[in-house]
Design a protein around this motif. Structure first.
Motif, mmCIF file in Angstrom:
data_model
loop_
_atom_site.group_PDB
_atom_site.id
_atom_site.type_symbol
_atom_site.label_atom_id
_atom_site.label_comp_id
_atom_site.label_asym_id
_atom_site.label_seq_id
_atom_site.Cartn_x
_atom_site.Cartn_y
_atom_site.Cartn_z
ATOM 1 N N THR A 104 9.309 0.610 5.514
ATOM 2 C CA THR A 104 8.273 1.228 4.669
ATOM 3 C C THR A 104 7.189 0.224 4.296
ATOM 4 N N GLU A 160 7.910 -2.078 -3.429
ATOM 5 C CA GLU A 160 9.069 -2.338 -2.582
ATOM 6 C C GLU A 160 9.886 -3.487 -3.178
ATOM 7 N N GLU A 201 -0.165 1.614 11.260
ATOM 8 C CA GLU A 201 -1.393 2.416 11.274
ATOM 9 C C GLU A 201 -2.572 1.637 11.854
ATOM 10 N N PRO A 247 0.814 -1.229 0.000
ATOM 11 C CA PRO A 247 0.000 0.000 0.000
ATOM 12 C C PRO A 247 0.838 1.265 0.000
ATOM 13 N N SER A 248 2.023 1.203 0.616
ATOM 14 C CA SER A 248 2.895 2.382 0.639
ATOM 15 C C SER A 248 3.595 2.615 -0.690
ATOM 16 N N GLY A 249 3.505 1.657 -1.606
ATOM 17 C CA GLY A 249 4.166 1.766 -2.898
ATOM 18 C C GLY A 249 4.970 0.514 -3.193
ATOM 19 N N ALA A 275 4.617 -0.067 7.171
ATOM 20 C CA ALA A 275 3.927 1.141 7.623
ATOM 21 C C ALA A 275 2.432 0.908 7.807
ATOM 22 N N ARG A 276 1.834 0.155 6.905
ATOM 23 C CA ARG A 276 0.381 -0.093 6.989
ATOM 24 C C ARG A 276 0.006 -0.721 8.322
#
Length: 498
Positions: free
Chosen positions: A89, A55, A96, A51-53, A92-93
């Protein structure tokens, strides 16, 4: 009908799914075939969409494998491990979501190759236990997935290789109280980054003409692969027969003691379980829309013989297998575009996507063994969600939004009927036609500026009206991982029947 249990138990076990026709070469290695082992490891980088992009993830695959085998000898990878290293990174999801731990189930595609022939095996259900997530200022996280994987054997001599390919991760997160987060998980489909050497191991396959010949030394030429592979002969290898006969004798001794619960023989799955691939294509009717939508060709990854029960008293064999659809690494059929007449007069065009949800689709085959033809019935049951997109009504685009779908999964049940002697109709190994019906639930999430759910529910959904949604799928023969040189490898795309 009354059947003499001792006589019936001595009938040859019928390999209803993945047996004589698809379990190529040896199921269980003979004691004389023991070979030196090698601990093989390969480090790869995978491109994964989080989701962060996007990787790049470091992955280390390891297994213990033999250095050399004979043609037809079973290779059983042991101590299999897939270590996935996730950067902060990529995590990160989960921060949250206030997640405390992260676990994973990995599915690794491994390409088995000898000469110019290859077939893909699915190393699935590799499980990584929960690991504590690092704090906000912490670093990355390593998940190590382990488990049992299917065997493979090669029918031609030469240099055989096992090479990791695609990797799918089902990540699951829990709160500090041990409850699933909301949402509870994340599915990630990864591909090897280009420019790498993915080979996990090389194994020398020696021909049967010289079973004691030493493995080639560095610098020596590899044997030339057999250019004319053939379909494996019917029957079981002697080592498998011996084990099954011994198990049968135990049950017969119990029957002599009048123990009725001893008649069914459950074959240990490690003797017979393997993986396979195939394609299926067909059509699904939608009577409300006065038309049919094309389905597929759908790529299917099959795990054969997860449970195998031979009941000689009842003269039946029951086999349970499972299958997952795979389209670009996702559990779904390929999107298909269809045009219908909504309400009988208005041309409507839409892209329909059927997504598989829940556990793998269940395949159950029931065979009757007290008749010469060995008739069998196969049922395939899948849980699906239908999504609609790119909708046009009378040529005018209709914005249905990104999440127009059935409000709940629906069950698609397909059945096929055939016989083994001589082969006719539908058999899991050789394919054929499967037919069935489905009830389509109401729709939700359709529309952006207005609620379009009632329109699609009225036009498509048919709870309780199974005749509205007749489906016919044609399956191609299986390409089995234990026989990458077989005539059905790589898997073929069938011609759908109406």
């Amino acid at each position: 009908m009354t059947v003499d249990a001792r006589a019936a138990a001595r009938r040859p076990i019928h390999w209803a799914v993945g047996g004589a026709l698809v379990l190529a070469t040896a199921l269980v290695p003979g004691a004389e075939s023991a070979a030196a082992e090698q601990t093989s490891e390969v480090a790869l980088r995978y491109a994964c969409p989080f989701p962060s992009g996007p990787e790049e993830v470091d992955v280390v695959v390891s297994a213990v494998l033999p250095t050399s085998v004979r043609t037809g000898e079973e290779i059983r990878p042991t101590q299999v491990s897939v270590e996935v290293n996730l950067e902060p990174t990529a995590l990160a999801r989960f921060g949250e979501l206030d997640a405390a731990t992260l676990s994973a189930v990995a599915r690794l595609t491994v390409r088995n190759t000898v000469g110019d022939k290859s077939a893909d095996a699915s190393w699935q259900d590799l499980t990584a236990p929960p690991v504590a997530l690092p704090g906000p200022d912490g670093g990355g996280l390593a998940l190590t997935a382990t488990g049992d994987v299917p065997t493979v054997s090669f029918g031609s001599p030469g240099r055989a290789t096992l090479a990791p390919a695609g990797l799918a991760l089902a990540l699951s997160s829990l709160t500090g109280a041990g409850e699933p987060t909301a949402p509870p998980g994340l599915d990630v489909v990864c591909e090897p980054a280009p420019g790498q050497e993915p080979e996990l191991a090389a194994i020398t396959v020696r021909g049967d003409s010289d079973p004691t010949a030493p493995a080639p030394q560095p610098g020596e030429s590899d044997p030339v692969p057999d250019p004319t592979p053939t379909r494996p002969a019917e029957g079981l290898p002697p080592s498998a027969r011996e084990k099954i006969d011994a198990l049968t004798d135990e049950r017969l001794d119990a029957l002599d003691g009048e123990d009725p619960g001893s008649c069914p023989i459950e074959i240990p799955p490690e003797w017979v379980m393997t993986t396979a691939e195939t394609y299926a294509a067909g059509y699904a009717n939608a009577a409300k829309l006065d038309g049919a939508a094309a389905l597929g060709p759908a790529f299917m990854k099959v795990v054969l013989n997860k449970r195998y029960i031979n009941d000689s008293c009842a003269s039946t064999v029951d086999v349970s297998s499972e299958v997952n659809f795979d389209y670009q690494g996702r559990r779904q059929l390929p999107p298909t575009k269809a045009t219908f007449l909504s309400y009988g007069f208005m041309p409507t065009t839409a892209t329909m996507t059927l997504e598989q949800v829940g556990p793998p689709a269940a395949i159950h085959t029931h065979t009757v063994t007290n008749t010469p033809t060995y008739p069998e019935e196969t049922t395939v049951t899948a849980q699906l969600v239908m999504r609609l997109s790119d909708v046009e009504v009378n040529g005018v685009p209709l914005d249905v939004g990104p999440d127009c779908r059935t409000e709940r999964p629906f069950e698609q049940v397909l059945r096929g009927y055939g016989q083994s002697y001589p082969p006719a109709g539908y058999l899991v190994a050789t394919g054929g036609s499967l037919t069935g019906y489905a009830h389509i639930p109401p729709f939700e999430g359709c529309g952006v500026s207005e609620d379009l759910d009632p329109i699609f529910t009225s036009a498509i959904s048919s709870p309780g009206k199974k005749a509205d949604n007749y489906t016919k799928m044609t399956q191609a023969p299986l390409c089995v991982a234990t026989n990458p040189e077989g005539p059905d490898c790589p898997p073929k795309v069938p011609t759908p029947e109406r």
